[in-house]
Design a protein around this motif. Structure first.
Motif, PDB file in Angstrom:
ATOM      1  N   GLY A  76     -20.356  -3.494 -50.069  1.00  0.00           N
ATOM      2  CA  GLY A  76     -19.150  -3.621 -49.717  1.00  0.00           C
ATOM      3  C   GLY A  76     -18.990  -3.086 -48.165  1.00  0.00           C
ATOM      4  N   VAL A  77     -18.306  -3.729 -47.439  1.00  0.00           N
ATOM      5  CA  VAL A  77     -18.489  -3.088 -45.950  1.00  0.00           C
ATOM      6  C   VAL A  77     -17.020  -3.340 -45.385  1.00  0.00           C
ATOM      7  CG1 VAL A  77     -18.863  -3.685 -43.565  1.00  0.00           C
ATOM      8  CG2 VAL A  77     -20.904  -3.483 -45.009  1.00  0.00           C
ATOM      9  N   SER A  78     -16.318  -2.428 -44.971  1.00  0.00           N
ATOM     10  CA  SER A  78     -15.013  -2.187 -44.239  1.00  0.00           C
ATOM     11  C   SER A  78     -15.232  -1.685 -42.600  1.00  0.00           C
ATOM     12  CB  SER A  78     -14.198  -1.625 -45.018  1.00  0.00           C
ATOM     13  OG  SER A  78     -14.345  -0.189 -45.298  1.00  0.00           O
ATOM     14  N   ILE A  79     -14.395  -2.046 -41.736  1.00  0.00           N
ATOM     15  CA  ILE A  79     -14.810  -1.510 -40.743  1.00  0.00           C
ATOM     16  C   ILE A  79     -13.326  -1.133 -39.892  1.00  0.00           C
ATOM     17  CG2 ILE A  79     -15.687  -1.964 -38.036  1.00  0.00           C
ATOM     18  CD1 ILE A  79     -17.410  -4.355 -39.499  1.00  0.00           C
ATOM     19  N   THR A  80     -13.149   0.040 -39.168  1.00  0.00           N
ATOM     20  CA  THR A  80     -12.194   0.237 -38.216  1.00  0.00           C
ATOM     21  C   THR A  80     -12.655   0.019 -36.959  1.00  0.00           C
ATOM     22  OG1 THR A  80     -11.253   1.805 -39.782  1.00  0.00           O
ATOM     23  CG2 THR A  80     -10.632   2.086 -37.708  1.00  0.00           C
ATOM     24  N   ARG A  81     -11.913  -0.968 -36.269  1.00  0.00           N
ATOM     25  CA  ARG A  81     -12.233  -1.480 -34.794  1.00  0.00           C
ATOM     26  C   ARG A  81     -11.449  -0.781 -33.988  1.00  0.00           C
ATOM     27  NH1 ARG A  81     -13.041  -5.578 -38.319  1.00  0.00           N
ATOM     28  NH2 ARG A  81     -15.265  -6.651 -38.294  1.00  0.00           N
ATOM     29  N   CYS A  82     -11.874   0.527 -33.603  1.00  0.00           N
ATOM     30  CA  CYS A  82     -10.776   1.474 -32.618  1.00  0.00           C
ATOM     31  C   CYS A  82     -10.433   0.714 -31.575  1.00  0.00           C
ATOM     32  CB  CYS A  82     -11.564   2.599 -32.374  1.00  0.00           C
ATOM     33  SG  CYS A  82     -11.954   3.631 -33.976  1.00  0.00           S
ATOM     34  N   TRP A  83     -11.131  -0.125 -30.914  1.00  0.00           N
ATOM     35  CA  TRP A  83     -10.901  -0.677 -29.560  1.00  0.00           C
ATOM     36  C   TRP A  83      -9.684  -1.694 -29.647  1.00  0.00           C
ATOM     37  CZ3 TRP A  83     -14.705  -2.818 -32.367  1.00  0.00           C
ATOM     38  CH2 TRP A  83     -14.736  -4.104 -32.308  1.00  0.00           C
ATOM     39  N   LEU A  84      -9.348  -2.206 -30.871  1.00  0.00           N
ATOM     40  CA  LEU A  84      -8.240  -3.018 -31.064  1.00  0.00           C
ATOM     41  C   LEU A  84      -7.241  -2.309 -31.511  1.00  0.00           C
ATOM     42  CD1 LEU A  84     -10.107  -5.928 -33.118  1.00  0.00           C
ATOM     43  CD2 LEU A  84      -9.624  -5.936 -30.765  1.00  0.00           C
ATOM     44  N   GLY A  85      -7.079  -0.968 -31.483  1.00  0.00           N
ATOM     45  CA  GLY A  85      -5.749  -0.350 -32.013  1.00  0.00           C
ATOM     46  C   GLY A  85      -5.899   0.013 -33.407  1.00  0.00           C
ATOM     47  N   GLU A  86      -6.827  -0.459 -34.230  1.00  0.00           N
ATOM     48  CA  GLU A  86      -6.947  -0.091 -35.574  1.00  0.00           C
ATOM     49  C   GLU A  86      -6.743   1.514 -35.888  1.00  0.00           C
ATOM     50  OE1 GLU A  86      -8.861  -4.350 -36.933  1.00  0.00           O
ATOM     51  OE2 GLU A  86      -9.780  -2.321 -37.335  1.00  0.00           O
ATOM     52  N   THR A  87      -5.949   1.977 -36.857  1.00  0.00           N
ATOM     53  CA  THR A  87      -5.811   3.248 -37.087  1.00  0.00           C
ATOM     54  C   THR A  87      -7.005   3.892 -38.079  1.00  0.00           C
ATOM     55  OG1 THR A  87      -3.424   3.026 -37.107  1.00  0.00           O
ATOM     56  CG2 THR A  87      -4.402   5.070 -38.112  1.00  0.00           C
ATOM     57  N   VAL A  88      -7.521   4.886 -37.609  1.00  0.00           N
ATOM     58  CA  VAL A  88      -8.588   5.519 -38.365  1.00  0.00           C
ATOM     59  C   VAL A  88      -8.074   6.040 -39.977  1.00  0.00           C
ATOM     60  CG1 VAL A  88     -10.226   7.681 -38.335  1.00  0.00           C
ATOM     61  CG2 VAL A  88      -9.836   6.456 -36.497  1.00  0.00           C
ATOM     62  N   PRO A  89      -8.679   5.820 -40.883  1.00  0.00           N
ATOM     63  CA  PRO A  89      -8.231   6.051 -42.135  1.00  0.00           C
ATOM     64  C   PRO A  89      -8.032   7.530 -42.145  1.00  0.00           C
ATOM     65  CG  PRO A  89      -9.931   4.521 -42.440  1.00  0.00           C
ATOM     66  CD  PRO A  89      -9.960   4.994 -41.192  1.00  0.00           C
ATOM     67  N   GLN A  90      -7.369   8.098 -43.028  1.00  0.00           N
ATOM     68  CA  GLN A  90      -7.101   9.477 -43.198  1.00  0.00           C
ATOM     69  C   GLN A  90      -7.694   9.861 -44.655  1.00  0.00           C
ATOM     70  OE1 GLN A  90      -2.883  10.475 -43.486  1.00  0.00           O
ATOM     71  NE2 GLN A  90      -2.378   9.478 -41.506  1.00  0.00           N
ATOM     72  N   GLU A  91      -8.155   9.246 -45.353  1.00  0.00           N
ATOM     73  CA  GLU A  91      -8.777   9.866 -46.718  1.00  0.00           C
ATOM     74  C   GLU A  91     -10.131   8.927 -46.877  1.00  0.00           C
ATOM     75  OE1 GLU A  91      -6.375   8.776 -49.947  1.00  0.00           O
ATOM     76  OE2 GLU A  91      -4.528  10.292 -49.124  1.00  0.00           O
ATOM     77  N   ALA A  92     -10.992   9.519 -47.471  1.00  0.00           N
ATOM     78  CA  ALA A  92     -12.540   9.109 -48.095  1.00  0.00           C
ATOM     79  C   ALA A  92     -12.319   7.972 -49.263  1.00  0.00           C
ATOM     80  CB  ALA A  92     -13.468  10.299 -48.265  1.00  0.00           C
ATOM     81  N   GLU A  93     -12.291   6.817 -48.847  1.00  0.00           N
ATOM     82  CA  GLU A  93     -11.790   5.900 -49.798  1.00  0.00           C
ATOM     83  C   GLU A  93     -13.341   5.043 -50.016  1.00  0.00           C
ATOM     84  OE1 GLU A  93      -8.825   3.477 -47.895  1.00  0.00           O
ATOM     85  OE2 GLU A  93      -7.339   4.838 -48.432  1.00  0.00           O
ATOM     86  N   ALA A  94     -14.385   5.026 -49.194  1.00  0.00           N
ATOM     87  CA  ALA A  94     -15.582   4.467 -49.509  1.00  0.00           C
ATOM     88  C   ALA A  94     -16.659   5.455 -49.964  1.00  0.00           C
ATOM     89  CB  ALA A  94     -15.980   3.670 -48.245  1.00  0.00           C
ATOM     90  N   ASP A  95     -17.599   4.923 -50.586  1.00  0.00           N
ATOM     91  CA  ASP A  95     -18.963   5.915 -50.806  1.00  0.00           C
ATOM     92  C   ASP A  95     -19.548   6.461 -49.604  1.00  0.00           C
ATOM     93  OD1 ASP A  95     -18.924   5.371 -53.639  1.00  0.00           O
ATOM     94  OD2 ASP A  95     -19.438   3.292 -52.919  1.00  0.00           O
ATOM     95  N   TRP A  96     -19.749   5.604 -48.565  1.00  0.00           N
ATOM     96  CA  TRP A  96     -20.233   6.027 -47.337  1.00  0.00           C
ATOM     97  C   TRP A  96     -19.420   6.045 -46.215  1.00  0.00           C
ATOM     98  CZ3 TRP A  96     -26.196   4.707 -46.647  1.00  0.00           C
ATOM     99  CH2 TRP A  96     -26.956   4.994 -47.813  1.00  0.00           C
ATOM    100  N   LEU A  97     -19.572   6.806 -45.122  1.00  0.00           N
ATOM    101  CA  LEU A  97     -18.758   6.739 -43.648  1.00  0.00           C
ATOM    102  C   LEU A  97     -19.962   6.475 -42.889  1.00  0.00           C
ATOM    103  CD1 LEU A  97     -16.366   6.619 -41.912  1.00  0.00           C
ATOM    104  CD2 LEU A  97     -16.503   9.229 -41.867  1.00  0.00           C
ATOM    105  N   ILE A  98     -20.022   5.663 -42.001  1.00  0.00           N
ATOM    106  CA  ILE A  98     -20.785   5.749 -40.872  1.00  0.00           C
ATOM    107  C   ILE A  98     -19.977   5.526 -39.563  1.00  0.00           C
ATOM    108  CG2 ILE A  98     -22.807   4.158 -39.726  1.00  0.00           C
ATOM    109  CD1 ILE A  98     -23.619   3.262 -42.429  1.00  0.00           C
ATOM    110  N   VAL A  99     -20.142   6.323 -38.672  1.00  0.00           N
ATOM    111  CA  VAL A  99     -19.532   6.541 -37.384  1.00  0.00           C
ATOM    112  C   VAL A  99     -20.549   6.247 -36.345  1.00  0.00           C
ATOM    113  CG1 VAL A  99     -18.047   8.001 -36.014  1.00  0.00           C
ATOM    114  CG2 VAL A  99     -17.976   8.367 -38.356  1.00  0.00           C
ATOM    115  N   LEU A 100     -20.243   5.072 -35.786  1.00  0.00           N
ATOM    116  CA  LEU A 100     -21.028   4.531 -34.594  1.00  0.00           C
ATOM    117  C   LEU A 100     -20.894   5.173 -33.354  1.00  0.00           C
ATOM    118  CD1 LEU A 100     -20.751   0.825 -35.844  1.00  0.00           C
ATOM    119  CD2 LEU A 100     -22.321   2.272 -36.278  1.00  0.00           C
TER     120      LEU A 100
END
Length: 240
Positions: free
Chosen positions: A27-51
Motif C-alpha cells: 500500500g502506498v500513500s503520499i504527502t505532496r508538500c508542494w500542493l500544501g498537504e500537511t506532513v503527518p504527525q504520527e507513524a501510521e505506515a510500516d515504512w517512511l520514505i522521504v524523497l
C-alpha cells in the motif's frame, strides 16, 4: 506493508521506490508538500520514505512556504521511535541525519548525473547490499550530504561525495544517491531548470548524457536492497 512517501516537489518523484512497491503489492500513500498537504504527525505506515527536493534542510518557511523541515524531522523521529523503517533520499537523507541530531553538511563536490560509487567494507558486509557489486553507477543531483551521528556507518562513497549511503540503525538508511531515477524523472528535472544545467563541476554531466543514460541496472540494484530490507522487516513482524 504500507509505505508512506514524503514528496517535496512535483518532479522529484518516487521512481523505482514507487515501482517496487507496486510490483510487490504494498500500500502506498503520499504527502505532496508542494500542493500544501500537511506532513503527518504520527507513524501510521510500516515504512517512511522521504524523497529529495530542491530545498536544503536549512530552507525556511519564508523561503519555501510548503517545505516544513521541522515537521519532517519530527515525523522521521516518530517512525524511528516506533521501530519502523525509514529511507531518506538526497534531501530526505539529510533530514534523516538531522532528525538524529547530525546536521547536514556540504558535499566536497557537486554531483549531477551518474557517477561511480563504491561500497565500503561495512557496505560489503551489510546483508541488504549483497547483490551490489563493489563499484556501481549511482544517480546524483545534489550539493549537500547527510551528517553523521556517532553510530552512523558509511556504506558507499564516491570520489565527489564520501557519504553516498549511510546506515543509522537497523531500519534507517540514507541514500544521498538517487538510485530511483528514471529517464522520465531526469527529463522532468531538466525541464524544471529550463533544459540546461546551470552549474558546472568535475562530476556534473551534460544534459545529453543524463538523457542518454539507461537507468535500468541502477533501479534493479535498488530493488534488490528493498527486497532484502522488506524480507527482514516482514520476518520481524511475523515473529511478533
Amino acid at each position: 506493508m504500507n509505505i508512506h512517501f514524503i514528496q517535496q516537489d512535483p518532479w522529484v518523484e518516487g521512481g523505482e521506490y514507487l515501482n517496487w512497491a507496486g510490483r510487490n503489492g504494498h500500500g502506498v500513500s503520499i504527502t505532496r508538500c508542494w500542493l500544501g498537504e500537511t506532513v503527518p504527525q504520527e507513524a501510521e505506515a510500516d515504512w517512511l520514505i522521504v524523497l529529495g527536493g530542491c530545498q536544503c534542510p536549512a530552507t525556511t518557511r519564508e523561503e519555501c512556504a510548503y517545505f516544513d523541515a521541522a515537521a519532517e524531522r519530527r515525523l522521521i523521529r516518530a517512525y524511528l521511535e516506533a521501530g519502523r523503517a525509514v529511507i531518506g533520499v538526497c534531501l530526505g537523507a539529510q533530514l534523516l541525519g538531522e532528525a538524529l541530531g547530525a546536521p547536514y553538511e556540504h558535499s566536497p563536490e557537486r554531483e549531477i548525473g551518474p557517477v561511480k560509487a563504491r561500497l565500503t567494507e561495512a557496505g560489503r558486509a551489510d546483508p541488504f547490499f549483497k547483490a551490489f557489486p563493489a563499484v556501481f553507477d549511482a544517480g546524483e543531483w545534489h550539493n549537500d550530504m547527510p551528517g553523521l551521528t556517532q553510530d552512523a556507518v558509511i556504506l558507499a562513497e564516491s570520489d565527489g561525495c564520501p557519504r553516498q549511503i549511510v546506515r543509522y540503525g537497523k531500519w534507517a538508511y540514507a541514500f544521498q544517491t538517487h538510485m530511483e531515477f528514471t529517464h522520465e524523472i531526469v527529463a522532468a528535472g531538466l525541464a524544471d531548470v529550463g533544459g540546461k544545467i546551470p552549474v558546472s563541476g568535475r562530476f556534473v554531466q551534460s544534459e545529453e548524457a543524463l538523457l542518454a543514460y539507461d537507468y535500468t541496472e541502477m533501479n534493479h540494484l535498488l530493488s534488490t536492497f528493498l527486497d532484502a530490507l522488506a524480507a527482514a522487516y516482514e520476518s520481524r513482524l511475523c515473529a511478533r
